[in-house]
Design an enzyme around this catalytic site. Sequence first.
Site, PDB file in Angstrom:
ATOM      1  N   SER A   1      19.521  43.899  -3.274  1.00 33.52           N
ATOM      2  CA  SER A   1      19.090  44.636  -4.478  1.00 33.52           C
ATOM      3  C   SER A   1      19.021  46.144  -4.284  1.00 33.52           C
ATOM      4  O   SER A   1      18.190  46.815  -4.880  1.00 33.52           O
ATOM      5  CB  SER A   1      17.720  44.157  -4.983  1.00 33.52           C
ATOM      6  OG  SER A   1      17.716  42.790  -5.181  1.00 33.52           O
TER       7      SER A   1
ATOM      8  N   LYS B   1      24.337  48.089  -4.633  1.00 38.37           N
ATOM      9  CA  LYS B   1      25.709  48.297  -4.129  1.00 38.37           C
ATOM     10  C   LYS B   1      26.695  48.402  -5.278  1.00 38.37           C
ATOM     11  O   LYS B   1      27.608  49.218  -5.256  1.00 38.37           O
ATOM     12  CB  LYS B   1      26.132  47.101  -3.270  1.00 38.37           C
ATOM     13  CG  LYS B   1      25.737  47.199  -1.832  1.00 38.37           C
ATOM     14  CD  LYS B   1      26.501  46.202  -0.985  1.00 38.37           C
ATOM     15  CE  LYS B   1      26.401  44.785  -1.434  1.00 38.37           C
ATOM     16  NZ  LYS B   1      25.313  43.976  -1.018  1.00 38.37           N
TER      17      LYS B   1
ATOM     18  N   ASP C   1      23.566  38.507   7.395  1.00 37.76           N
ATOM     19  CA  ASP C   1      23.480  37.157   6.826  1.00 37.76           C
ATOM     20  C   ASP C   1      24.560  36.284   7.452  1.00 37.76           C
ATOM     21  O   ASP C   1      25.693  36.755   7.644  1.00 37.76           O
ATOM     22  CB  ASP C   1      23.794  37.159   5.312  1.00 37.76           C
ATOM     23  CG  ASP C   1      22.760  37.896   4.501  1.00 37.76           C
ATOM     24  OD1 ASP C   1      21.687  38.175   5.046  1.00 37.76           O
ATOM     25  OD2 ASP C   1      23.044  38.190   3.317  1.00 37.76           O
TER      26      ASP C   1
ATOM     27  N   GLU D   1      26.023  33.885   6.007  1.00 37.60           N
ATOM     28  CA  GLU D   1      27.020  33.619   4.970  1.00 37.60           C
ATOM     29  C   GLU D   1      28.113  34.679   4.857  1.00 37.60           C
ATOM     30  O   GLU D   1      29.251  34.371   4.543  1.00 37.60           O
ATOM     31  CB  GLU D   1      26.328  33.574   3.609  1.00 37.60           C
ATOM     32  CG  GLU D   1      25.440  32.376   3.412  1.00 37.60           C
ATOM     33  CD  GLU D   1      24.955  32.308   1.978  1.00 37.60           C
ATOM     34  OE1 GLU D   1      24.871  31.199   1.459  1.00 37.60           O
ATOM     35  OE2 GLU D   1      24.697  33.373   1.390  1.00 37.60           O
TER      36      GLU D   1
ATOM     37  N   LYS E   1      11.391  56.547   6.918  1.00 31.01           N
ATOM     38  CA  LYS E   1      11.704  55.913   8.198  1.00 31.01           C
ATOM     39  C   LYS E   1      13.190  55.550   8.297  1.00 31.01           C
ATOM     40  O   LYS E   1      13.732  54.885   7.420  1.00 31.01           O
ATOM     41  CB  LYS E   1      10.851  54.635   8.353  1.00 31.01           C
ATOM     42  CG  LYS E   1       9.375  54.951   8.552  1.00 31.01           C
ATOM     43  CD  LYS E   1       9.203  55.620   9.890  1.00 31.01           C
ATOM     44  CE  LYS E   1       7.772  55.920  10.232  1.00 31.01           C
ATOM     45  NZ  LYS E   1       7.684  56.823  11.418  1.00 31.01           N
ATOM     46  N   THR E   2      13.825  55.957   9.363  1.00 30.31           N
ATOM     47  CA  THR E   2      15.270  55.709   9.509  1.00 30.31           C
ATOM     48  C   THR E   2      15.581  54.466  10.353  1.00 30.31           C
ATOM     49  O   THR E   2      16.729  54.040  10.430  1.00 30.31           O
ATOM     50  CB  THR E   2      15.982  56.907  10.167  1.00 30.31           C
ATOM     51  OG1 THR E   2      15.473  57.062  11.483  1.00 30.31           O
ATOM     52  CG2 THR E   2      15.786  58.183   9.384  1.00 30.31           C
TER      53      THR E   2
ATOM     54  N   CYS F   1      26.466  34.131 -30.241  1.00 29.91           N
ATOM     55  CA  CYS F   1      26.811  32.786 -29.760  1.00 29.91           C
ATOM     56  C   CYS F   1      25.753  31.768 -30.183  1.00 29.91           C
ATOM     57  O   CYS F   1      25.692  31.437 -31.371  1.00 29.91           O
ATOM     58  CB  CYS F   1      27.053  32.826 -28.248  1.00 29.91           C
ATOM     59  SG  CYS F   1      28.225  31.558 -27.731  1.00 29.91           S
ATOM     60  N   LEU F   2      24.868  31.327 -29.276  1.00 29.65           N
ATOM     61  CA  LEU F   2      23.830  30.394 -29.709  1.00 29.65           C
ATOM     62  C   LEU F   2      22.998  31.034 -30.832  1.00 29.65           C
ATOM     63  O   LEU F   2      22.525  30.339 -31.732  1.00 29.65           O
ATOM     64  CB  LEU F   2      22.914  30.026 -28.533  1.00 29.65           C
ATOM     65  CG  LEU F   2      21.862  28.973 -28.851  1.00 29.65           C
ATOM     66  CD1 LEU F   2      22.484  27.607 -29.062  1.00 29.65           C
ATOM     67  CD2 LEU F   2      20.824  28.873 -27.737  1.00 29.65           C
ATOM     68  N   GLY F   3      22.838  32.352 -30.798  1.00 27.66           N
ATOM     69  CA  GLY F   3      22.088  33.067 -31.841  1.00 27.66           C
ATOM     70  C   GLY F   3      22.735  32.900 -33.207  1.00 27.66           C
ATOM     71  O   GLY F   3      22.064  32.722 -34.225  1.00 27.66           O
TER      72      GLY F   3
ATOM     73  N   HIS G   1      31.016  37.118 -27.635  1.00 29.82           N
ATOM     74  CA  HIS G   1      30.055  37.979 -26.931  1.00 29.82           C
ATOM     75  C   HIS G   1      30.516  39.437 -26.957  1.00 29.82           C
ATOM     76  O   HIS G   1      31.178  39.893 -26.016  1.00 29.82           O
ATOM     77  CB  HIS G   1      29.925  37.512 -25.472  1.00 29.82           C
ATOM     78  CG  HIS G   1      29.270  36.178 -25.332  1.00 29.82           C
ATOM     79  ND1 HIS G   1      27.927  36.032 -25.089  1.00 29.82           N
ATOM     80  CD2 HIS G   1      29.770  34.929 -25.445  1.00 29.82           C
ATOM     81  CE1 HIS G   1      27.629  34.741 -25.042  1.00 29.82           C
ATOM     82  NE2 HIS G   1      28.744  34.059 -25.254  1.00 29.82           N
TER      83      HIS G   1
ATOM     84  N   GLU H   1      28.890  41.993 -26.384  1.00 30.25           N
ATOM     85  CA  GLU H   1      28.243  42.790 -25.318  1.00 30.25           C
ATOM     86  C   GLU H   1      29.132  42.908 -24.084  1.00 30.25           C
ATOM     87  O   GLU H   1      28.953  43.812 -23.272  1.00 30.25           O
ATOM     88  CB  GLU H   1      26.881  42.175 -24.953  1.00 30.25           C
ATOM     89  CG  GLU H   1      26.894  40.860 -24.157  1.00 30.25           C
ATOM     90  CD  GLU H   1      27.057  39.607 -25.020  1.00 30.25           C
ATOM     91  OE1 GLU H   1      27.548  39.712 -26.157  1.00 30.25           O
ATOM     92  OE2 GLU H   1      26.711  38.512 -24.530  1.00 30.25           O
TER      93      GLU H   1
HETATM   94  N1  GLN Z   1      25.403  26.498 -26.130  1.00 33.14           N
HETATM   95  C1  GLN Z   1      26.268  27.033 -27.131  1.00 33.14           C
HETATM   96  C2  GLN Z   1      27.700  26.540 -26.965  1.00 33.14           C
HETATM   97  O1  GLN Z   1      28.093  26.096 -25.909  1.00 33.14           O
HETATM   98  C3  GLN Z   1      26.223  28.543 -27.121  1.00 33.14           C
HETATM   99  C4  GLN Z   1      26.760  29.162 -25.886  1.00 33.14           C
HETATM  100  C5  GLN Z   1      26.366  30.605 -25.693  1.00 33.14           C
HETATM  101  O2  GLN Z   1      25.415  31.083 -26.314  1.00 33.14           O
HETATM  102  N2  GLN Z   1      27.056  31.312 -24.805  1.00 33.14           N
HETATM  103  O3  GLN Z   1      28.450  26.590 -27.886  1.00 33.14           O
END
Ligand code: GLN
Length: 549
Positions: free
Chosen positions: A14, A17, A148, A150, A188-189, A382-384, A508, A510
């Site tokens: 965190s 990077k 790490d 991994e 502190k280094t 989407c779900l909204g 989406h 965003e």
């Molecule tokens: N669960 C809903 C679907 O699969 C909405 C998905 C989402 O909000 N990204 O259609």
Amino acid sequence: MAKYIFVTGGVTSSLGKGIIAASLAKLLQARGVNVTIQKFDPYINVDPGTLNPYEHGECYVTEDGAETDLDLGHYERFLSIFTTQANNVTTGRIYQHVINKEREGAFLGKTVQVVPHITDEIKRRMLLIGKEGKYDVVITEIGGTVGDIESLPFIEAVRQLQWELPDEDVAVVHLTLIPYLRAAKELKTKPTQHSVKMLSETGVHPDVIVCRTEEPLNNDLKRKIALFCNVKVEAVIEAMDAPTIYEVPLAMLQEKLDLICMRKLNLTNLKEPELDKWKEFLDKLKYPKSKISIGLIGKYIELQDAYKSILESFIHAGAMNEVKVQVVNVHSEFITDENVAEKLDGLDGLLVAPGFGHRGIDGKIAAVKYARENGLPFFGICLGMQMAVIEFARNVLGLTDAHSTEMNQQTGEPVINMMEEQKRIKMMGGTMRLGAYPCDVKPGTLAHTIYGSESISERHRHRYEFNNQYMEQFETNGMVASGTNPDTGLVEIMEIPSHPFFIGVQYHPELKSSVENPAPLFVHFIGAAKKHNEGKLTMKNPLLQSEII
Ligand code: GLN
């Protein structure tokens, strides 16, 4: 052939990077270099698509439909470029590829080992994008912390490349923490010395050390770090905590991170960085003219990384509107029909977030109803959007049983239904409707005003869709489809024209918002919320249940 910069991290996770890598890329891009960034993640999941947001924050989706780490979102937002599936590689994907090859018999009877087979595949992927001929510089962020178990094969691959490639084609930037001990009033280094020592023991020698710190590093400290870590003093870079991530490129410019990398990579004759647009954005961000409150209704709100791209889109759209967007997190699980007015009191707009599954959906539906009935700017993603459809069906169309088959398979009114092609799918990973799809926008709608175009493209991540059998009922009663997929007729945008600002999108937006190109839907939503705040938004013709039924 491109040049490669590797960004590793030490001391703790965190440290940012991704932001340092994106800032360096921004500075190189501003000097005219064609640059991209990729991220190598050490976990075994093939991609983060099946991870719960509590585990790994938001899953970022690229144009080509890859489900990736949220750092790719930062890369795109900083650089205004598109990344692809090739920009995010996990240990799981590397092993999957090598094991598949082993099953094909491609190793001709040899024992398959971490070195050289896994490291060869890591190196092949590290160099892949650079071989496309599109980029001068490829920055690779190595997830996890040096030391790490991994991430060892990734670090080993960097070691091999540091030897195999010409010296002026590889640079390693190591990001560490310089803790401030309050009681001793001292930076502190030692942790940085240890971390560089550990990196050196694996054979990788850092060219630049970027030090995250709360307090300024003085020259003595820089000299000490340089001495113990075998780098030049000017290669010790101070990265002070910044009020916003968008200030980091300018801070790195001042510290000459770009110059030191250019020198190592022998990148000469580059122009001075052109950052006017970036600085203009920062000015607007730092000096807003007013403030608005937006309610973010979701079920992961205690974890901000779960909604990273939405929160960053608010920042871009806020700057564009010259307002400070204060995001009020409202947990959908705790909203009820009784307390909704109190919970959402004082907000200027409501965003109902994407999501999966049953938890918190009743609260989301109650919030949509409140926004619809009170003329509050509403934006569903989407779900909204699906919740907005269900709310409308139940409370305006009187289909009290309306639901999504995701939450109730037996519903008598499946207004949201699983997409036909999804019904055959059994595997969970990478099987949703993913990535960019075109959408036709109906002229004369809010969506058309927002986009100013009849044909757009946005990114998706879903399995369910609006059930077109209900279309006529919705449209005659005041909720219209203003965007649809030109090939399948799948509904992409729903809106209520009689409401001041009510829009839900199946995709989406965003995921495509960047500093230099904020997402139009966010810009207009924030614009509507600003008007609401100024008391300039009035309900045109509220669709109250009592009036319709
Ligand atoms: N669960 C809903 C679907 O699969 C909405 C998905 C989402 O909000 N990204 O259609």
